[in-house]
Design an enzyme around this catalytic site. Structure first.
Site, PDB file in Angstrom:
ATOM      1  N   TYR A 180      -2.317  -8.476  -3.822  1.00  0.00           N
ATOM      2  CA  TYR A 180      -2.813  -7.265  -4.465  1.00  0.00           C
ATOM      3  C   TYR A 180      -1.829  -6.113  -4.294  1.00  0.00           C
ATOM      4  O   TYR A 180      -0.928  -6.173  -3.457  1.00  0.00           O
ATOM      5  CB  TYR A 180      -4.182  -6.857  -3.894  1.00  0.00           C
ATOM      6  CG  TYR A 180      -4.131  -6.429  -2.447  1.00  0.00           C
ATOM      7  CD1 TYR A 180      -3.855  -5.104  -2.108  1.00  0.00           C
ATOM      8  CD2 TYR A 180      -4.344  -7.337  -1.413  1.00  0.00           C
ATOM      9  CE1 TYR A 180      -3.779  -4.705  -0.784  1.00  0.00           C
ATOM     10  CE2 TYR A 180      -4.268  -6.948  -0.087  1.00  0.00           C
ATOM     11  CZ  TYR A 180      -3.987  -5.621   0.209  1.00  0.00           C
ATOM     12  OH  TYR A 180      -3.902  -5.225   1.516  1.00  0.00           O
TER      13      TYR A 180
ATOM     14  N   CYS B 132       0.818  -1.215   0.000  1.00  0.00           N
ATOM     15  CA  CYS B 132       0.000   0.000   0.000  1.00  0.00           C
ATOM     16  C   CYS B 132       0.847   1.259   0.000  1.00  0.00           C
ATOM     17  O   CYS B 132       0.352   2.352   0.154  1.00  0.00           O
ATOM     18  CB  CYS B 132      -0.981  -0.001   1.167  1.00  0.00           C
ATOM     19  SG  CYS B 132      -0.182   0.110   2.776  1.00  0.00           S
TER      20      CYS B 132
END
Lengths: 915, 915
Positions: free
Chosen positions: A892, A872
């Site tokens: 992800y 992130c």
């Protein structure tokens, strides 16, 4: 050593191919491939890399048989060109060039116009009808030969190139400034001087025999493989010296031998718009450099390309219909063969068409998408290939408003360009200068177009940034606060514009000797980093209008339809999930419209700065005891809860990762005397008490201080209130029939025990809340991995974490021991001088930080096989970093909303390339 | 399940041994071992851990046969003790105790005086001649049994222990304050009340039958293995629940049954001085707790121990000659058997001598050295064992001056003890309070004894610290500036003494409600961290006088000779080299006299602060261009050169590692308005210019800022001048016939390219200097590994480094993302609450930082097999960290001079333990 040492190409015959790169080098293999395709390349031959290795290892000796083979090849070349080496009337001239397996631009030597001597120069003069051209080519050849082959280099650093000195003396004697002002006679005299220099310095006459010249040049090129510059380059790029270089000997062709000659460049499709039409320019009786030099105005190649307002234009199509026909046949063949848009160079010598070069053409993002989608429809490529044809970054550029190219070109030539900085947020914006966030909010609310200009920005400026059309800062790097916020909000932004001197008090800035005041118009191009004086019109992005603002239907926008198609293709190939970093429902909605599959990072502290909340936060900080802190936190609870409700509703069941409070508390306190006085009044405490608190909270190294989970461990009540807000909001939204998947993320964990401590707090709150409400909601508890120790002990940490999210910004800071806020003073110098290959805050440092990432994933999954792992940090939107994320098997990546399309494409490209 | 479930010990028979720890638990095995040795332990038996496991897994069922076996054992016990269970005249009483394989202090249950009931209590009263004692034992037994076996615990947290409530009520009724004031009748009444409580709460009568009592207690102890407290303890210390606990049933013996009874404690040698003589105390007709309680004054065991001024003293030797003889036989046997000084507890019951416990005795450092050397001479242990018998830290404590124990005891009881802080620099010092370094220098020069008291210290205070006898700070941890400098200079130091409130303006400090002014005397004990009011006399260390100051000959000091012997033994076992961190010739000489084999870290910046140098350094910083910086550096060059010459001379050919400039430049600039004004005048610049420079150099996170090699890369001239100073000094000293081995160390390297850059600078300078002087000197170029990235990429870094030195202070900061300067706010809380097991700045964090160390060594040696690797952070002097350094195969550790003996011993211990 193979039997065959030389490979011929051109004139309808070809002995090599693209697959013979090892033996023929890159250039030789490409020439062979073109010849094989039947393209009319100037013929020539390639001496193999095996000869180079023999030459290197045997002290400059050639293998037996090379001489004989070269004689044969030279004869073939003469007959192919219908010219003869040394022929005074129609001499064959050649170029001699290096060509290693890997491109080593400029590292080795080249000799052009080889074959000229005192007699052949006359032939060239006659056949070109241009005596000056011939003597200019000759004097250049002598100098180049002297330099490269005879190594008549200056004997010390102080000495100047002797040929250069002679040239300067000639110009002085003639009283002229430029080379081009010298006459044929002058150049002829210069050739004489150059030759005398050669004799004086080398003790031998300049070789008049073209074959002697040729052998000299070939040896020089082979020798240049071992020159220090090339050796250093090989060390840098890990090229083994055992590869050796090939030598390419190729016939020179000239586009300037008369009116039946021409030279041109062309793209097989429009590189700006991507339209399927030839886009190119040419000049009659000219050399390649004339087309780009701008001294003559090139004409369009196709008649359709002619400018209706310029009736005098004559197209290649009109003037040389036969050559044009051949050219069109070739372009058609090229795209079928290479399956891509090509950028070609050609020359027509006395009506004979020669292809000099073909390669994949550079193109804009817009054009790349159009060409790729068109080529899929034409059956030239498949969707998989199409996905690899777009630079992932272009997906974001297409979301930005742009200045028109004509306006930009005008602004740069008429002095409106003020300065350049770092292109921190793509897009074009024009507005009146405003120096303070408060002013920006006030004027912005009145509908004024503004550019917020600051030395640098802080969290308190976010409202002002929001109200402005764009942001410009004098300091900061690509990951400074201004850059991060701007990209997240999709604002055009330039940072680190060092030329600016901002005088807040006078309300003006000084740049390049000019003084620009608040209220004056400027225009910024965040895609290029350039800053202009005055108002320039920007056109909005069609993609944004269709996908985000939804003010236009998809059917009405060709580019939006293609954009969506590319993304859909990308989605079929990528393995990585793509989430977004978003702190508000608005950002969440925007990210979803661009394909985000969840939120990878919600920073709760961003919510703390808004409106009345900051007062409650400050009350909490000033509280002397737990009761006081709890009371203040009670005020914050409903606000945070409603924030989370908004985000959960917007995300409609997609996972939402929420990070508990991260920054040190002093970031929430004011710093100037005025602000402190005001706040003291507001909170009802003395200025002294407030100052003492600020002093007590101040830190030597806040980045490494009392922040992240260290706050939640010291003040569990903060984590408690945040967990309560998240879970209560989740229950409320779940009751509305909207599924919710909250993921509570604990920041700055360095050991399992820290995480376990905060996990216990969250679990306790969850139990309480669920008991109170009589229902539960599924949720995960995980952590950011942003300290080296967390990655090193990820096996332990994972036993207390259901997911990891790599906070690569902080992980990069700690791994390098490098503060992002302070690195601006020397990091640019590091990159400039090659100490670091790139800014590690922009592109993940795979060698160092990447090791920790890989270790974190492997160790984490060793104790929890189903551990969900994402990233992130800023790197989540960087294509190269995404490639690495795919490689190490993350689940992800998470990035700012407008980078979501970039990440989707980059993830697909990584999957395709690594499959 | 084995056939045999119970093992008997004592009374001349023994079925177990020390090696049966798994089956008998720690306590059971030790009792068996003592019995096996023929020591008169009170007899008893051990029920095995297998029974525990059966009990746990079968829901509280016992294996078949246990009951029968227990009956047999009980009979053996009765006949061994010549007492019978339940005999009203002479009852057998037993204790029932847990005993797991690993010590789990206080986690499980114990029952004492088991066997008492309404009839046997009378027998005990009669045989002891002390009715009150018997009833007190009985009421304690009933309460303990009720609590442990019948689990009559309070039903809620609010409720108090019912037995406690009854006891309080009785005391209130009798109008007394202490338990001891209750009479036998009162206690008898209380037993009645306790039994009524048992009936009321458990619904059953208190069991009068001793066998019922025994089975109840055994079950209770087995049950306690699975109580939550024990389970939590096992989780914390990784003890498998499958180990189970044994149960030890042992005859109670009493030292208070009359004048033919006694109880005592003794050390087989003097635990304070190490002298080879019994040191112990005893009391006639007393219980163990009476000896230590202080209500009666214990008498000496041996007659030789008697205090001549107290003729009334009666020794154990005199009063109980038979028991004493047995005691002496036992102590002789113990040392021969255990090969170590023992701490024993014994009881004489009716003339019969019982050993209750023996274990290795705790001792002072002085005593440890004396005992170890004596035992080698006595042939009890070999040198290898002797080395392991001293706590390595004690080697430093013996260098410190000490307050006399009598004076300390007095000071603590008469209110002179003011406060406690962290013991940051061992040793005792007394002096007048001084709050400013300048004052300390001035008064110190006049010969005043001073203690410098600061909130915290900075590099500018070093001169003042040097002039003071000791240092005291209100803030800071064990690795704060004050602590580091104090340890390096061997100054007694207390840091983090949070109780101090220092008022610099008023020239006073407030502590514990007292105000102490500058000029008043205080005394600090840096070994314990305690601060006293007034002047206490400190005795200098003999070892320092002999080894460092050389004011005494070795022959004149027994302890110094033993100290040297220990170190020589250590040197024969250790594999690790030991170097020192030293910045001056004086420190170097001191370190050599303590055995340093080289310098592992010379910090050149420490030299920058002295005298006129700081002005030259500031000139350099203020210079606008290279020429200005060079000019200022030229002033610094001769000073640095002479510094290095001094160090090289002192080190006499030992390797000297010198680190190039490390701290950020702003550390050299002043901060207060006054200092800034003064400096501006001195440098001839405007205050504004100076302030602007300070502002420009200020950093958000200096720890991660423009420092280390980043300075040398940005300003190569700094590295150049330092390299020149080092190499010129080396050549000069080499010319004097003294060998030199300079090792130039580049700090804060994060990538190979950084090191390569600085290496090239140093090599260029070396070439120049060697050319100028016409001679060369051998030298190495290496780097500190103090950033995670350097360790992660050590394979690359090593290609440019001839040595690595781990800078574990900074490596710990970056690996944890934890600023040493800021951690003080929450690190103590972390350690207190178990979030971290220890301060990672004191003891190397093996799980995290240690991984990087290991990686650095392995990767580094993978590309350079002969890479020399050391450690020069604070951890280089920490025994646990040294153990790890040995394990990962470092070449040496480097520590402050006075830690050198510690490191020598710790390194030997590591080598012995890991061999």
């Amino acid at each position: 050593m193979s039997d065959k040492l030389i490979y011929f190409f051109g004139a309808g015959s070809c002995e090599g191919s693209a697959s013979m790169r090892e033996l023929l080098g890159g250039k030789g293999a490409n020439l062979a491939e073109m010849a094989k395709l039947g393209l009319p390349v100037p013929p020539g031959f390639t001496i193999t890399t095996e000869v180079s290795n023999h030459f290197s290892s045997q002290g400059g000796e050639y293998p037996q048989g090379l001489k004989g083979e070269l004689e044969v090849m030279l004869s073939r070349l003469e007959s192919a060109m219908e010219k003869t080496f040394g022929d005074p009337a129609n001499p064959l001239l050649v170029s001699v060039r290096s060509g290693a397996r890997a491109s080593m631009p400029g590292m080795m030597d080249t000799v052009l116009n080889l074959g000229l001597n005192d007699t052949t120069v006359e032939g060239l003069a006659k056949s070109s009808g241009n005596e000056r051209f011939a003597w200019d080519a000759y004097r250049r050849f002598v100098a180049m030969y002297g330099d490269v082959v005879l190594e008549l280099k200056p004997s010390s650093k102080k000495e100047r190139d002797p040929f250069e000195v002679a040239l300067e003396a000639m110009k002085d004697a003639r009283g002229v400034t430029y080379d081009t002002e010298l006459s044929a006679t002058d150049l002829k005299e210069l050739v004489g001087q150059f030759k005398a220099l050669v004799l004086e310095r080398s003790g031998q006459n300049f070789p008049e025999d073209p074959k002697d010249q040729l052998w000299g040049a070939i040896s020089a090129v082979f020798r240049s493989w071992d020159n220090p510059r090339a050796a250093e380059y090989r060390r840098m790029y890990h090229i083994p010296s055992s590869w050796g270089t090939a030598v390419n000997v190729q016939a020179m062709v000239y586009g300037n031998l008369g009116e039946d000659c021409a030279t041109g460049v062309a793209f097989t499709r429009d590189p700006a718009s991507g339209e399927k039409q030839i886009f190119g320019e040419y000049l009659i009786n000219a050399q390649g450099e004339d087309v780009v030099a701008g001294t003559r105005t090139p004409e369009p190649i196709c008649s359709a390309q002619k400018d209706p307002s310029r009736p005098e234009q004559r197209s290649f199509e009109e003037l040389m219909p036969a050559a044009y026909k051949q050219f069109r046949e070739i372009t058609a063949k090229l795209e079928t063969h290479y399956h891509d848009m090509q950028d070609i160079e050609f020359t027509v010598e006395r009506g004979r068409f020669f292809m000099l070069q073909t390669r994949a053409g550079k193109r804009t993002g817009l054009s790349a998408i159009r060409i790729a989608t068109d080529m899929v429809d034409e059956g030239l490529i498949d969707a998989r290939t199409a996905v690899t044809r777009v630079e992932a970054d272009a997906m974001e550029h297409l979301l930005a408003p742009i200045f028109s190219p004509t306006e930009l070109r005008a602004a740069e030539s008429d002095g409106r360009l003020l300065a350049s900085g770092l292109p921190a947020g793509p897009g074009a914006a024009a507005g009146k200068i405003v120096f303070h966030a408060e002013d920006a909010k006030e004027l912005g609310n009145k509908g004024e177009a503004l550019i917020l200009v600051r030395v640098e920005t802080s969290p308190e400026d976010v409202g002002g940034m929001e109200a402005a059309k764009g942001v410009l800062t004098a300091r900061g790097g690509m990951t400074s606060h201004a850059a991060l916020v701007a990209r997240q909000r999709g604002k055009p932004c330039i940072v680190g514009c060092a030329a600016l001197e901002i005088d807040y008090e006078a309300g003006e800035m000084h740049v390049g000797g000019r003084t620009v005041k608040a209220g004056e118009w400027i225009s910024i191009d965040g895609t290029t980093g350039k800053l202009y004086m005055g108002e320039m019109a920007a056109n909005p992005s069609e993609v944004v209008e269709v996908l985000i603002k939804k003010t236009r239907a998809l059917e009405t926008s060709d580019i939006a339809r293609r954009y969506v198609r590319m993304l859909e293709w990308a989605d079929t190939y990528r393995k990585l999930g793509v989430r977004t970093n978003a702190d508000t429902p608005e950002q969440s909605a925007e990210a979803i419209s661009l394909g985000a599959e969840g939120i990878g990072l919600t920073r709760t502290e961003h919510m703390f700065f808004e409106g009345k909340r900051i007062t409650a936060v400050r009350k909490m900080i000033m509280a002397d005891d737990l009761a006081g802190r709890r009371a203040a936190l009670e005020e914050i609870l409903p606000m945070q809860r409603s924030d989370f409700e908004g985000i959960f509703r917007a995300m409609k069941g997609r996972p939402v990762t929420i990070r508990t409070l991260d920054p040190p508390l002093h970031e929430f306190l004011p710093h100037t005397a005025g602000e402190i006085g005001e706040l003291a009044g507001e909170l009802g405490v003395s200025v002294e008490a407030l100052e003492a608190k600020i002093e007590a909270l101040s830190e030597s190294n806040p980045m490494l201080g009392h922040r992240g989970c260290r706050l939640g461990i010291f003040y569990p009540e903060i984590t408690e209130v945040q967990a309560r807000a998240i879970l209560e909001a989740a229950l409320t939204v779940q009751d509305e029939g909207i599924p919710v998947k909250p993921e509570i993320m604990i920041p700055l964990v360095g050991s399992k025990t820290e995480l376990a401590n905060q996990r216990a707090v969250v679990e306790r709150v969850a139990q309480t809340v669920f008991n109170e409400k009589g229902k539960t909601v599924d949720h995960l508890i995980g952590t950011m991995i942003e300290l080296p120790r967390a990655a090193l002990t990820a096996d332990e940490v994972a036993t207390a974490a259901e997911f990891f999210s790599f906070g690569t910004n902080d992980l990069t800071q700690t791994t390098f021991g490098l503060s992002r806020d302070d690195a601006g003073k020397f990091l640019p110098y590091y990159i400039e001088t090659g100490v670091l290959p790139a800014d590690p805050f922009q592109t993940l440092d795979i060698a160092g930080v990447g090791q920790l990432l890989r270790m974190g994933v492997e160790k984490g999954r060793s104790t929890r096989a189903d551990l969900k792992v994402g990233i992130c940090g800023e790197h989540g939107g960087d294509p190269k970093s995404i490639e690495f994320a795919h490689e190490v098997g993350l689940n992800y990546v998470s990035c700012s909303p407008r980078r979501v399309p970039v990440a989707r494409v980059a993830a697909a490209q990584a999957a395709i390339e690594q499959s």
